[in-house]
Enzyme design. Sequence first.
Site, PDB file in Angstrom:
ATOM      1  CB  ALA A 197      22.189  60.795  54.529  1.00 57.91           C
ATOM      2  CE  LYS A 220      37.942  42.699  55.972  1.00 59.39           C
ATOM      3  NZ  LYS A 220      38.135  41.969  54.903  1.00 59.39           N
ATOM      4  N   GLY A 271      30.501  51.863  58.203  1.00 60.53           N
ATOM      5  CA  GLY A 271      31.309  51.230  59.257  1.00 60.53           C
ATOM      6  C   GLY A 271      31.565  49.716  59.035  1.00 60.53           C
ATOM      7  CB  CYS A 321      32.801  44.401  54.979  1.00 60.34           C
ATOM      8  SG  CYS A 321      32.348  42.798  55.786  1.00 60.34           S
ATOM      9  CG  ASP A 327      36.630  27.967  64.125  1.00 59.07           C
ATOM     10  OD1 ASP A 327      35.956  28.596  63.317  1.00 59.07           O
ATOM     11  OD2 ASP A 327      37.633  27.831  64.900  1.00 59.07           O
ATOM     12  CE  LYS A 364      24.515  45.144  58.864  1.00 58.41           C
ATOM     13  NZ  LYS A 364      24.230  44.831  57.478  1.00 58.41           N
ATOM     14  CG  LEU A 372      21.551  56.234  46.970  1.00 56.67           C
ATOM     15  CD1 LEU A 372      20.694  56.781  45.848  1.00 56.67           C
ATOM     16  CD2 LEU A 372      22.911  56.942  46.674  1.00 56.67           C
TER      17      LEU A 372
HETATM   18  C1  UGA Z   1      28.696  44.636  53.415  1.00 59.06           C
HETATM   19  C2  UGA Z   1      27.985  44.333  52.232  1.00 59.06           C
HETATM   20  O1  UGA Z   1      26.731  44.975  52.092  1.00 59.06           O
HETATM   21  C3  UGA Z   1      27.617  42.732  51.816  1.00 59.06           C
HETATM   22  O2  UGA Z   1      27.442  42.754  50.622  1.00 59.06           O
HETATM   23  C4  UGA Z   1      28.993  42.065  51.844  1.00 59.06           C
HETATM   24  O3  UGA Z   1      29.090  40.823  51.728  1.00 59.06           O
HETATM   25  C5  UGA Z   1      29.610  42.401  53.374  1.00 59.06           C
HETATM   26  O4  UGA Z   1      29.863  43.802  53.297  1.00 59.06           O
HETATM   27  C6  UGA Z   1      31.100  41.551  53.321  1.00 59.06           C
HETATM   28  O5  UGA Z   1      31.958  42.205  52.512  1.00 59.06           O
HETATM   29  O6  UGA Z   1      31.099  40.749  53.980  1.00 59.06           O
HETATM   30  P1  UGA Z   1      27.668  44.720  55.827  1.00 59.06           P
HETATM   31  O7  UGA Z   1      29.080  45.001  56.407  1.00 59.06           O
HETATM   32  O8  UGA Z   1      27.180  43.557  56.938  1.00 59.06           O
HETATM   33  O9  UGA Z   1      27.671  44.104  54.533  1.00 59.06           O
HETATM   34  O10 UGA Z   1      26.897  45.999  55.939  1.00 59.06           O
HETATM   35  P2  UGA Z   1      26.233  46.938  55.115  1.00 59.06           P
HETATM   36  O11 UGA Z   1      24.738  46.804  55.214  1.00 59.06           O
HETATM   37  O12 UGA Z   1      26.732  46.753  53.774  1.00 59.06           O
HETATM   38  O13 UGA Z   1      26.374  48.378  55.879  1.00 59.06           O
HETATM   39  C7  UGA Z   1      27.813  48.848  55.922  1.00 59.06           C
HETATM   40  C8  UGA Z   1      28.056  50.148  56.394  1.00 59.06           C
HETATM   41  O14 UGA Z   1      27.291  51.125  55.605  1.00 59.06           O
HETATM   42  C9  UGA Z   1      27.176  50.349  57.805  1.00 59.06           C
HETATM   43  O15 UGA Z   1      27.828  51.199  58.549  1.00 59.06           O
HETATM   44  C10 UGA Z   1      25.772  50.908  57.394  1.00 59.06           C
HETATM   45  O16 UGA Z   1      25.201  51.565  58.360  1.00 59.06           O
HETATM   46  C11 UGA Z   1      26.357  51.792  56.215  1.00 59.06           C
HETATM   47  N1  UGA Z   1      25.104  52.271  55.391  1.00 59.06           N
HETATM   48  C12 UGA Z   1      24.473  51.155  54.555  1.00 59.06           C
HETATM   49  C13 UGA Z   1      24.786  53.433  55.398  1.00 59.06           C
HETATM   50  O17 UGA Z   1      25.239  54.439  55.886  1.00 59.06           O
HETATM   51  N2  UGA Z   1      23.795  53.682  54.153  1.00 59.06           N
HETATM   52  C14 UGA Z   1      23.287  52.870  53.393  1.00 59.06           C
HETATM   53  O18 UGA Z   1      22.289  53.369  52.589  1.00 59.06           O
HETATM   54  C15 UGA Z   1      23.615  51.603  53.361  1.00 59.06           C
END
Ligand code: UGA
Length: 447
Positions: free
Chosen positions: A252, A263, A257, A260, A25, A325, A250
């Site tokens: 709700a 963006k 947010g 990832c 890094d 989350k 799925l």
């Molecule tokens: C996400 C993807 O799930 C990963 O597979 C991916 O590698 C990563 O982005 C990345 O591109 O680096 P992450 O951003 O850590 O992972 O979080 P998630 O668990 O996917 O949640 C994303 C958002 O969706 C959160 O705000 C979460 O609260 C929301 N969410 C997720 C919901 O509102 N409902 C759901 O059923 C699942």
Amino acid sequence: MGTGYVGLITALGLADIGHKVTAADISDEKIEKLNNGIPVIYEEGLEEMLQKHLYQTKNINFRLMTTEIVSEYDVIFICVGTPQAYDGSSNLRYLDDAAKMIGQGLDENKYTVIVNKSTVPPKTHLRVKRNILTQNPKASFDVVSNPEFLKEGTAIHDFMNPDRIVIGCNTSQSSQIMNDIYQPMVEQGFKLYETDIISAELIKYAANVFLSTKITFINELSHLCEVTGADIDLVAQGIGLDPRIGEKFLKAGPGYGGSCFPKDTQALSYFAKQQGVVTNLIDAVISVNSSHVLSLIPKTRDFFENNWQGKSAKKHIAVLGLSFKAGTDDIRDAVSLRIIPALLDEGFEITAYDPAAMENAKKVMENINFADSLQEAVDGKDGVLILTEWPEFSQINWEEVAKTLKHKVIVDLRNIVDRKKIKKLDFSYYSIGKSSIQSIEDRKENK
Ligand code: UGA
């Protein structure tokens, strides 16, 4: 290269399957901490894994990234950030810097594989190649794509137990090396899925955008549930039982947010437009997610205010959860950053608590109070707003909390509170995609 989420977890994961790994890094401070076994990000199980591979297997070490060290390695994983640019596109500045640094350091007599793990638009491998060649026209190397699918909060588990390992290679030499690297995981039964480079690059975006679409669909449907009396959690389970749909993603909530989904949806839409491709569905996902969050602001305000009617309230509420989350201290693009300022504008006073994200929140959130504990956050408040689904919030003893609250009003934007219990305790309760519960006391007063 890079010791953020992807870089650090990838380095430790590769060390765990038996490779000798150097994680590099450009930040001295990070390298010093990591070499002392101190994690630079919050992630379950990270400290143990870091110390195991630093001190027991000795498969990992951390170094400052310089051009001089480049030629020592056979394979270089680029794991730098690709943040969102002002226009929604992917800002590839750090990737360009990394590729140029690699170009300057490569030994032209030694073949090296450059693996791109950062999330980038399709065809970016050509840009990496070009950047290397401008520095070192005779360099002997291939660029491959190996996108990462780990989630914050379960990152180590996700890396060690992948649904699939995707690699995109254009030459048999680079493909062989990538297959060798992941052979220990393939032997454990994990699937390695190999494609051309552009397809591998697109798979990463497609996966994130598809998951964002699922979440956005269920959130849009939640509004219909609220006006018809259907229950969004039951509807989600009911459709998720169909294996063609699947039950995951799925749930709700207040809208997606994090660092990832917001963006990557924007970046794919931007990239497609650049290519002359219309993306109505992706654009709708972006706009519905945004309007969903906005719609929750007046709903939250009104639910509190309507349930305070006839009872004086100072509009001082506890906000539980600030991270985007559960399981992370990350507040990037968290809904808390949109909902809290809007409630402050509406004259609310806010005391917030989060089990992990307080330090990050304090750096950017103004005009709110921070509590050191859940108990302190709720004590004497006019209501509770839940923004993150931390397990400790699902286990709250509401009977005890009821004794300390001035007004028994809960707005639960993660649907984690047990409705039956809350109803018995005479709380007024709003959750996403369900009919709300008005307390007995309120119902009497409204008559
Ligand atoms: C996400 C993807 O799930 C990963 O597979 C991916 O590698 C990563 O982005 C990345 O591109 O680096 P992450 O951003 O850590 O992972 O979080 P998630 O668990 O996917 O949640 C994303 C958002 O969706 C959160 O705000 C979460 O609260 C929301 N969410 C997720 C919901 O509102 N409902 C759901 O059923 C699942």
